[in-house]
Write a protein that holds these residues in place. Structure first.
Motif, PDB file in Angstrom:
ATOM      1  N   ASN A  36       0.813  -0.963   0.018  1.00 53.44           N
ATOM      2  CA  ASN A  36      -0.201  -0.247  -0.176  1.00 53.44           C
ATOM      3  C   ASN A  36       1.034   1.239  -0.185  1.00 53.44           C
ATOM      4  O   ASN A  36       1.568   1.667   1.160  1.00 53.44           O
ATOM      5  CB  ASN A  36      -0.969   0.026   1.480  1.00 53.44           C
ATOM      6  CG  ASN A  36      -1.518   1.186   1.590  1.00 53.44           C
ATOM      7  OD1 ASN A  36      -1.860   1.899   0.672  1.00 53.44           O
ATOM      8  ND2 ASN A  36      -1.817   1.394   2.873  1.00 53.44           N
ATOM      9  N   THR A  38       1.843   5.272  -0.599  1.00 56.20           N
ATOM     10  CA  THR A  38       1.065   6.583  -0.826  1.00 56.20           C
ATOM     11  C   THR A  38       2.075   7.575  -0.409  1.00 56.20           C
ATOM     12  O   THR A  38       3.110   7.449   0.106  1.00 56.20           O
ATOM     13  CB  THR A  38      -0.016   6.720   0.282  1.00 56.20           C
ATOM     14  OG1 THR A  38       0.588   6.515   1.535  1.00 56.20           O
ATOM     15  CG2 THR A  38      -1.082   5.761   0.061  1.00 56.20           C
ATOM     16  N   THR A  44      -3.931   6.806   3.088  1.00 57.43           N
ATOM     17  CA  THR A  44      -2.956   5.504   3.387  1.00 57.43           C
ATOM     18  C   THR A  44      -3.886   4.692   4.263  1.00 57.43           C
ATOM     19  O   THR A  44      -3.905   3.389   4.177  1.00 57.43           O
ATOM     20  CB  THR A  44      -1.777   5.923   4.214  1.00 57.43           C
ATOM     21  OG1 THR A  44      -1.309   7.225   3.692  1.00 57.43           O
ATOM     22  CG2 THR A  44      -0.469   4.972   4.243  1.00 57.43           C
ATOM     23  N   TRP A  74       4.399  -0.163   8.168  1.00 63.91           N
ATOM     24  CA  TRP A  74       5.160   0.701   7.442  1.00 63.91           C
ATOM     25  C   TRP A  74       6.736  -0.184   7.354  1.00 63.91           C
ATOM     26  O   TRP A  74       7.015  -0.504   8.289  1.00 63.91           O
ATOM     27  CB  TRP A  74       5.394   2.137   7.894  1.00 63.91           C
ATOM     28  CG  TRP A  74       4.496   3.063   7.418  1.00 63.91           C
ATOM     29  CD1 TRP A  74       4.369   3.937   6.255  1.00 63.91           C
ATOM     30  CD2 TRP A  74       3.188   3.356   8.058  1.00 63.91           C
ATOM     31  NE1 TRP A  74       3.588   4.570   6.329  1.00 63.91           N
ATOM     32  CE2 TRP A  74       2.774   4.299   7.155  1.00 63.91           C
ATOM     33  CE3 TRP A  74       2.555   2.847   8.912  1.00 63.91           C
ATOM     34  CZ2 TRP A  74       1.265   5.097   7.428  1.00 63.91           C
ATOM     35  CZ3 TRP A  74       1.305   3.413   9.295  1.00 63.91           C
ATOM     36  CH2 TRP A  74       0.582   4.349   8.616  1.00 63.91           C
ATOM     37  N   THR A  94       2.708  -1.370   4.017  1.00 62.31           N
ATOM     38  CA  THR A  94       2.552   0.100   3.845  1.00 62.31           C
ATOM     39  C   THR A  94       4.006   0.782   3.674  1.00 62.31           C
ATOM     40  O   THR A  94       4.846   0.433   4.274  1.00 62.31           O
ATOM     41  CB  THR A  94       1.635   0.840   5.105  1.00 62.31           C
ATOM     42  OG1 THR A  94       0.237   0.156   5.109  1.00 62.31           O
ATOM     43  CG2 THR A  94       1.372   2.295   4.558  1.00 62.31           C
ATOM     44  N   HIS A  96       5.408   4.944   2.452  1.00 67.90           N
ATOM     45  CA  HIS A  96       5.449   6.297   1.931  1.00 67.90           C
ATOM     46  C   HIS A  96       6.545   6.610   1.217  1.00 67.90           C
ATOM     47  O   HIS A  96       7.045   7.602   0.748  1.00 67.90           O
ATOM     48  CB  HIS A  96       5.620   7.261   3.212  1.00 67.90           C
ATOM     49  CG  HIS A  96       4.219   7.468   3.903  1.00 67.90           C
ATOM     50  ND1 HIS A  96       2.927   7.418   3.271  1.00 67.90           N
ATOM     51  CD2 HIS A  96       3.849   7.657   5.041  1.00 67.90           C
ATOM     52  CE1 HIS A  96       1.961   7.927   4.111  1.00 67.90           C
ATOM     53  NE2 HIS A  96       2.242   7.802   5.386  1.00 67.90           N
TER      54      HIS A  96
END
Ligand code: A3P
Length: 283
Positions: A36, A38, A44, A74, A94, A96
């Motif tokens: 995932n 973002t 998110t 994350w 996840t 970023h």
């Protein structure tokens, strides 16, 4: 409070050189992994919730009893090291991270990446409020000053434009689904089906209804496992601004002056040149 890693700002409450090196160079991506990805404030938590619910065949038990950041952790945060290796496959992960910092092993795998993007004006507004309420980020100051920082990439995880451009640049090398926050808002059911199809999961109508219902803004705002109310005020002060703030498209109109919006548009068109992608700016 901050560190700069190859030109990009990262908050030091949850990152350090070791955690970023682990993510990029030592983390082993498995073929069944589902990422995932973002830029911050782009949906998110929403996608964490959708993926958990799809994975649980619509059963909301897990999504109501375990915090989102434990269900879909994350990869770049200190806590990932050691934890992710123990997660059962298929792992929901996840990130970023801008693509240049992503695990190198992704590019030799069949893992799936869902990249959720949000129109950058609303992303900016959401990020502004997030800086305001976070104990681990600096005071964002006036919106005008923060806007200049956002446009030049002097914010956590760097430039929104570079992030998007970087990830779109690998779409032929990676198993990637590109989806937008606005699409999730406009057509939640269609979006859930799209994600199911991408990750190869077949759900019946009842299960899909449950995914949609339990990932609605209202449900996630009330759910302690997604609304970040488990985090102390010193880290996220929700009296200043709730994590689940408005959850709409077009809130930027309440913050941008005409001149700021026009300037933003000029920068946007310059930086997004040659990219075949468009956003919804208003509902
Ligand atoms: P706003 O601050 O504009 O309300 P992230 O999870 O990437 O940090 O993004 C947070 C943003 O997504 C916040 O935006 C939050 O309200 C919004 N959001 C989270 N869950 C949502 C949902 N189910 N529906 C709509 N927006 C949601």
């Amino acid at each position: 409070m901050y560190m700069i890693h190859r030109g990009v700002i990262f908050p030091t409450n949850s990152h350090d050189e070791e955690s970023l090196d682990y993510a990029e160079n030592r983390f082993q991506v498995w073929d069944e992994d589902i990422f995932n990805v973002t830029y911050p404030k782009s949906g998110t938590t929403w996608m964490q919730q959708i993926l958990t619910l799809i994975h649980s065949n619509g059963d909301p038990t897990l999504s109501r009893s375990v915090p989102s950041w434990e269900r879909v952790p994350w990869i770049e945060q200190r806590t990932a090291h050691g934890y992710l290796e123990t997660r059962p496959s298929p792992r929901l992960i996840t990130s970023h991270l801008p693509v240049q910092f992503f695990p190198k092993s992704l590019f030799h795998s069949k893992a799936k990446v869902i990249y959720t993007a949000r129109n950058p004006k609303d992303t900016f507004v959401s990020l502004y409020h997030f800086y305001n309420m976070s104990g681990f980020l600096e005071d964002p100051g006036a919106t005008q000053d923060f806007l200049n920082k956002f446009l030049s990439g002097e914010v956590i995880y760097g430039s929104w434009f570079d992030h998007l451009r970087g990830w779109l640049g690998v779409k032929d090398k990676v198993n990637l689904l590109f989806i937008t926050y606005e699409e999730l808002l406009q057509d939640p059911r269609g979006s859930v089906i799209k994600v199911c199809n991408f990750i190869g999961k077949k759900l019946d109508d009842k299960a899909i209804d449950s995914v949609v219902e339990n990932s609605s803004f209202k449900s996630m705002k009330e759910n302690q496992m997604t609304n970040y109310s488990l985090v102390p005020d010193s880290i996220m002060n929700q009296k200043k601004s709730p994590f689940m703030r408005k959850g709409i498209c077009g809130d930027w109109k309440n913050y941008f002056t005409v001149a700021e919006s026009e300037h933003f548009d000029v920068v946007y068109h310059e930086k997004m040149r040659n990219l075949d992608i468009s956003f919804t700016w208003d509902k």
